[in-house]
Scaffold this active site. Structure first.
Site, PDB file in Angstrom:
ATOM      1  N   CYS A 164       0.785  -1.125  -0.083  1.00  0.00           N
ATOM      2  CA  CYS A 164       0.071  -0.085   0.196  1.00  0.00           C
ATOM      3  C   CYS A 164       0.742   1.222   0.050  1.00  0.00           C
ATOM      4  CB  CYS A 164      -0.831  -0.256   1.056  1.00  0.00           C
ATOM      5  SG  CYS A 164      -2.133  -1.374   1.419  1.00  0.00           S
ATOM      6  N   HIS A 194      -3.455   7.236   2.557  1.00  0.00           N
ATOM      7  CA  HIS A 194      -3.890   6.016   2.079  1.00  0.00           C
ATOM      8  C   HIS A 194      -5.151   5.736   2.577  1.00  0.00           C
ATOM      9  CE1 HIS A 194      -3.892   1.848   0.941  1.00  0.00           C
ATOM     10  NE2 HIS A 194      -3.737   1.596   1.808  1.00  0.00           N
ATOM     11  N   ASN A 219      -9.997   0.012  -0.352  1.00  0.00           N
ATOM     12  CA  ASN A 219      -8.462  -0.070  -0.348  1.00  0.00           C
ATOM     13  C   ASN A 219      -7.705  -0.488  -1.646  1.00  0.00           C
ATOM     14  OD1 ASN A 219      -5.743  -0.252   0.208  1.00  0.00           O
ATOM     15  ND2 ASN A 219      -6.035  -1.243   2.271  1.00  0.00           N
TER      16      ASN A 219
END
Ligand code: ACO
Length: 325
Positions: A112, A252, A282
């Site tokens: 990520c 994020h 996500n």
């Protein structure tokens, strides 16, 4: 000489999966997903679609906005853990789709945090005078790596790509600094074996569940909040500015509760934190550049604003970039 983002773009797969659709597939509820994560829907790659094609669309959008052609580029860096191949890299596949033949193209694997890491690599190399026009991508398809029978992970991830065109430029605007961190001792908080399960939501075949994403959600949550607070304070302090000077944080987009908890610990007003996790889930390395592109499009970023990007993900890895827009 520094580096500056001059244009961005984003793209997603065609299929939207809402929480209600997931309710029909597994023992979950729209209410649980929204209250625990803030997510309402996500885009997922389906059989026959390719993430490289999605990344190509995001790249061409960013290049057009920058007034550039692919041939103007001197390097391509992709933050991703979702290449179809062990090798060649995702970046080489994208380079080929863009019709380019010899510029350097490579992946940065930081899950990520991939875009944050890739941006730091691009900035450092541009400062060293190696390249002056770089295409930076964050692209991932973690929805293809989940076990669709595991409700604790299947509801979290979406797919997509975000792109940024960076140019070398003298002056005060551009990337002020980046800080990167990793903690391999926590590798088992979020992991997937080799190239993962590769099972899109519409696939008939179900491969070995041991090859799906494994996550220790509550432990990860706590470390993510602490790490993101710490890295944000450090990058700001090192640049000699304060939190009050920051115009917008683009974190994020993993989970609205993580984003809110970090915001509260930093004491930053919610309106200074950009979120779109509700519509994307996500998207791993794609989440920061997709959010950046939406923030620009919605008029949330102005010339000379101080913009902070941060992310935390599998590795564990985390990091932050501070940019004078
Ligand atoms: N639907 C309904 N119930 C569920 C679901 C679901 N999709 N998933 C889990 N549950 C249940 C569990 O089985 C458990 O039930 P039980 O109490 O009967 O045992 C209950 O909900 C609570 O489970 P927890 O895992 O404790 O729930 P928590 O509140 O911690 O939320 C979550 C889970 C959302 C995964 C949270 O831990 C989290 O966000 N962690 C961070 C994970 C993350 O964001 N990962 C992305 C990559 S890392 C990063 O980007 C930072």
């Amino acid at each position: 000489m520094g580096s500056r983002i001059v244009a961005t773009g984003r793209a997603t797969p065609r299929t939207v999966i809402t929480n209600h659709e997931l309710e029909r597939r597994m023992d979950t509820s729209d209410e649980w997903i929204r209250t625990r994560t803030g997510i309402s829907q996500r885009y997922t790659l389906c059989t026959g679609e390719s993430l490289v094609e999605v990344a190509e669309r995001a790249s061409r959008e960013a290049l057009a906005r920058a007034g550039m052609k692919p041939e103007d580029l001197e390097a391509i860096i992709v933050g991703t853990v979702s290449s179809d191949f062990g090798f060649p890299s995702f970046a080489c596949q994208l380079q080929h789709r863009l019709g380019l033949t010899s510029i350097p193209a490579f992946d940065v694997a930081a899950a990520c945090s991939g875009f944050i890491y890739a941006l730091s690599v691009a900035d450092a190399t541009m400062r060293a005078g190696e390249w002056s026009r770089v295409l930076l991508i964050g692209a991932d398809a973690l929805s293809t790596m989940v076990d669709w029978n595991d409700r604790s992970t299947a509801v979290l991830f979406g797919d997509g790509a975000g792109a940024a065109v960076m140019v070398s430029e003298p002056g005060q605007r551009g990337v002020l600094g980046s800080i990167l961190r990793s903690a391999g001792q926590h590798w088992d908080l979020l992991s997937v074996r080799n190239r993962g399960i590769q099972s899109p939501i519409d696939a008939e075949a179900r491969t070995n569940q041991n090859d799906a994403i494994k996550m220790k959600g509550p432990e990860l949550f706590k470390i993510a909040v602490k790490s993101l607070e710490d890295i944000t304070r450090r990058v700001i302090e090192r640049a000699g500015v304060t939190l009050d000077d920051i115009s917008l944080i683009i974190p994020h987009q993993a989970n609205l509760r993580i984003i809110n908890a970090v915001g509260e610990r930093l004491g930053i007003k919610p309106e200074k934190v950009f979120t779109n996790v509700d519509r994307y889930g996500n998207t791993s390395a794609a989440s920061v550049p997709i959010a950046l592109d939406e923030a620009i499009e919605s008029g949330r970023i102005h010339d000379n604003d101080l913009v902070l990007l941060n992310a935390c993900g599998g590795g564990l890895t985390w990091g932050a970039n501070l940019i004078r827009w």
